[in-house]
Design a protein around this motif. Structure first.
Motif, PDB file in Angstrom:
ATOM      1  N   GLN A   1      47.169  37.583  35.301  1.00  0.00           N
ATOM      2  CA  GLN A   1      47.163  36.284  34.730  1.00  0.00           C
ATOM      3  C   GLN A   1      45.723  35.902  35.690  1.00  0.00           C
ATOM      4  N   ILE A   2      45.557  36.105  37.024  1.00  0.00           N
ATOM      5  CA  ILE A   2      44.450  35.630  37.805  1.00  0.00           C
ATOM      6  C   ILE A   2      43.205  36.405  37.213  1.00  0.00           C
ATOM      7  N   GLU A   3      43.433  37.670  36.989  1.00  0.00           N
ATOM      8  CA  GLU A   3      42.169  38.169  36.652  1.00  0.00           C
ATOM      9  C   GLU A   3      41.788  37.518  35.095  1.00  0.00           C
ATOM     10  N   ASP A   4      42.664  36.913  34.477  1.00  0.00           N
ATOM     11  CA  ASP A   4      41.995  36.304  33.360  1.00  0.00           C
ATOM     12  C   ASP A   4      41.170  35.099  33.704  1.00  0.00           C
ATOM     13  N   TYR A   5      41.956  34.247  34.807  1.00  0.00           N
ATOM     14  CA  TYR A   5      40.823  32.882  35.179  1.00  0.00           C
ATOM     15  C   TYR A   5      39.409  33.496  35.420  1.00  0.00           C
ATOM     16  N   MET A   6      39.755  34.866  36.238  1.00  0.00           N
ATOM     17  CA  MET A   6      38.339  35.304  36.784  1.00  0.00           C
ATOM     18  C   MET A   6      37.521  35.631  35.670  1.00  0.00           C
ATOM     19  N   ASP A   7      38.056  36.348  34.523  1.00  0.00           N
ATOM     20  CA  ASP A   7      37.086  36.731  33.447  1.00  0.00           C
ATOM     21  C   ASP A   7      36.656  35.484  32.698  1.00  0.00           C
ATOM     22  N   PHE A   8      37.584  34.281  32.585  1.00  0.00           N
ATOM     23  CA  PHE A   8      36.955  33.207  31.920  1.00  0.00           C
ATOM     24  C   PHE A   8      36.038  32.662  32.624  1.00  0.00           C
TER      25      PHE A   8
END
Length: 679
Positions: A560-567
């Motif tokens: 979930q945090i990696e998704d934020y990072m990708d965004f």
């Protein structure tokens, strides 16, 4: 041989002869010292009824030369000592009255004296007798060559009345002799002068609190130099009615005195200054105090003026030291006992605040003791309370201005007080300590929320609200951007803060992930150095994802945090190379996958790091890690504050907070209230 004084018996009675036995004995002792004696001894023997038969006063002075007897005993109010010295309070018999002082307590006085004849060089002795009932007549007899080749005089007083053995041994009489002769014995201490009772020297030093000798050389306009020996004495109790500078010639004869500037002090600063020099050998003074003349020149003589200035500097310095060490302590103790000081709690920073007040009160008292003298208790409390209020604000510097308007302050006094007041504003110190103490309380409340109440605590209703008010947990100097808002609002507020826009701009994102809501987003306006470049700085930003206390951080939470990072990397407004991003995920526990990630990134040297890519980093922390970081960072101050964790638990219990959902809400409110106290 019977001789007569130049006046009759009644004239002696009306000449102001003392009737006080202590003063009378002192006059007779001074006669011995005036005759250049170094030792004077009072010898007496009291019987079982405390009766004294005779009192004998012996000295080793020069004796009474028979050839001058007519001038010494035959003249009244015009003795040799008066002719030899213009004015001196140490030569007590200067008016010829001293020899008659015995009539205050004795009927008969017999002087057995040995002197050295100037022509033959022989030691001669004879007796002189005076009776109180026929005191205008004196008889000299028994002239003979002395078997003892030492000069001196032995005065035997007999048929005593009004005194007993107790009269000569009680504390009052001993204190009187010490006060009368202490200064003289001190100045002649190196010459081993003594005053004794039955062969036992009086210990005069027990009335001296402090003494010091100064050497000074003063020059005149022509460059002629004059040496002065200055003896400063502070007495344990008041000696005489006033405090003087005493000026003595090289033979230690007092020729003049002048009041010091501390005769109206209210701090028990009992002092004297004795100045010895050949400069005063020709000193001429009238009987009117303060009208002395030096070598025919008025007292504005340059050497005398320079000497007085130095004497005043010494006294001023000594007075301030006395106030600081002695009188100020008494004042502080008095204020403690009477409750003049405001009440301070028994913790570290309250006691530091009290110490600050005490130091300032002490310094003001040293500058001008009268400010705190003669006040009623109400006035004392008002004055000290007013000072305390100023010290607790940024206006503490005005204390100096107020004081300057009340009393005259020297440059040195102004500098000392100014330095004291210019120390880091105590209000700032208090605010810092209060901040740390309040944050420590917040930590304890958060522990209750995520540990004790973990079964009832969730992200949206409790943790997000609590942490949004306390984002200092992740670093100082950050600005809160958003808490639990969609990325469109996140970007809008972020640009408003970073680019210093007049108002948040409306931002439209096309990315499908724009509806995602990070729990906490904070940014730091202050830049940090870029390790890969010497020219650029990095702008630091933090996003935090908070999990329920019962969620274990694992691969899915990290995803979930990696998704934020990708965004973030996909948005042109977010992804500049000079922006540094940190992402945190926090809960009570981490699983084995996260622990393996710790090991994988250990070489980066950053605790809790589980992912790193360019300027982006992800950290996984437990709440215990967060709380421990705070404790380690502030350990010294927290230990000094003696922060009482039990008091927090007792406070929650008193408010009825128990293990349920309502308690989670209540603790969240407490956390937010504590956060409000931080700012």
């Amino acid at each position: 041989m019977e001789n007569k004084v130049g006046i009759n018996n009644n004239s002696v009675d009306s000449a102001g002869i003392t009737k006080e036995y202590k003063e009378a004995i002192a006059e007779l002792i001074w006669n011995g010292f005036d005759a250049k004696a170094t030792c004077v001894d009072l010898v007496f023997n009291a019987n079982e009824l405390d009766h004294i038969g005779d009192l004998v006063i012996t000295d080793n002075g020069t004796g009474i030369d028979l050839s001058t007897l007519g001038e010494t005993f035959g003249s009244f109010l015009d003795s040799l000592k008066r002719k030899s010295v213009q004015k001196t309070s140490s030569v007590r018999g200067k008016k010829g009255k001293g020899r008659f002082s015995f009539i205050a307590f004795a009927e008969t006085a017999v002087w057995q004296t040995v002197y050295k004849d100037q022509q033959s060089g022989q030691f001669l002795e004879y007796d002189i007798t005076i009776h109180a009932g026929n005191k205008h007549v004196y008889k000299n007899e028994n002239n003979r060559i002395s078997p003892v080749e030492e000069t001196g005089t032995s005065l035997r007083l007999s048929n005593l009345y009004g005194i007993t053995g107790y009269s000569l041994t009680n504390t009052e009489f001993m204190d009187y002799l010490k006060a009368e002769f202490g200064w003289f014995l001190l100045l002649n201490e190196q010459r081993h002068f003594s005053l004794s009772l039955n062969g036992v020297a009086i210990e005069f030093r027990d009335i001296i609190a402090e003494d010091e000798v100064f050497k000074s050389v003063v020059s005149d306009h022509g460059g002629n130099e004059f040496e002065f020996k200055i003896t400063y004495v502070r007495w344990k109790k008041k000696i005489g009615d006033k405090f003087y500078y005493y000026f003595l010639n090289e033979h230690k004869k007092e020729l003049y005195k002048e009041l010091t500037s501390f005769n109206h002090n209210a701090i028990n600063f009992y002092h004297s200054m004795y100045v010895e020099s050949s400069f005063f050998n020709e000193f001429i003074s009238s009987d009117k105090e303060g009208s002395g003349r030096l070598f025919g020149v008025n007292r504005n003589n340059l050497v005398f003026k320079r000497l007085l200035k130095e004497l005043r500097n010494i006294i001023n310095t000594k007075q301030k030291a006395f106030v600081r060490i002695n009188a100020a302590d008494e004042l502080i103790s008095k204020y403690e006992r009477s409750g003049v000081f405001p009440k301070f709690r028994n913790n570290k920073y309250e006691q530091e605040k009290k110490k600050d007040l005490v130091e300032v009160v002490r310094e003001i008292y040293c500058i001008q003791p009268k400010i705190f003298k003669g006040l009623s208790e109400t006035q004392e409390k008002t004055s000290v309370g007013f000072i305390n209020l100023l010290l607790d604000t940024d206006e503490r510097g005005h204390i100096l201005n107020i004081l300057d308007g009340i009393v005259q302050i020297t440059a040195e006094e102004r500098e000392n007080l100014s330095n004291l007041l210019k120390k880091t504003s105590f209000s700032h110190i208090l605010r810092t300590i209060n901040l740390i103490e309040s944050r420590a309380k917040t930590i304890e409340l958060l522990k209750t929320l995520v540990f004790n109440l973990k079964s009832f605590t969730n992200e949206r209703d409790h943790i997000q609200h609590a942490i949004a008010e306390n984002y200092w947990l992740f670093g100082e100097q950050f600005h809160l951007v958003t808490a639990n808002e969609a990325f469109e609002k996140v970007l809008s507020k972020y640009l408003y803060i970073i680019d210093n826009l007049p108002a948040p701009a409306k931002v439209k994102l096309q990315d499908a992930e724009k509806v995602r809501r990070p729990d906490l987003f904070i940014c730091r306006q202050r830049s940090v150095p870029d390790p890969s470049s010497h020219d650029d700085d990095l702008e630091e930003n933090i996003m935090v994802e908070l999990k329920r206390p019962d969620v274990v951080i694992g691969k899915s939470q990290l995803r979930q945090i990696e998704d934020y990072m990708d965004f973030v990397t996909r948005q042109p407004e977010f992804n500049a190379q000079t922006r540094k991003w940190k992402f945190f995920v926090i809960s009570n526990e981490t699983d084995t996958y996260i622990k393996k990630q710790y090991d994988e990134f250990r070489d980066k040297g950053k605790r809790f790091l589980v992912k790193s890519w360019g300027n982006l980093e992800i950290f996984a922390m437990t709440w215990d890690d967060v709380f421990r970081s705070f404790a380690v960072k502030h350990k010294y101050l927290l230990d000094k504050l003696d922060f009482d964790k039990r008091a927090i638990a007792a406070e929650l219990k008193a408010k009825g907070i128990d293990l349920n959902v309502e308690s989670s809400v209540a603790v969240t409110k407490e956390v937010r209230a504590a956060a409000a106290a931080n700012f």
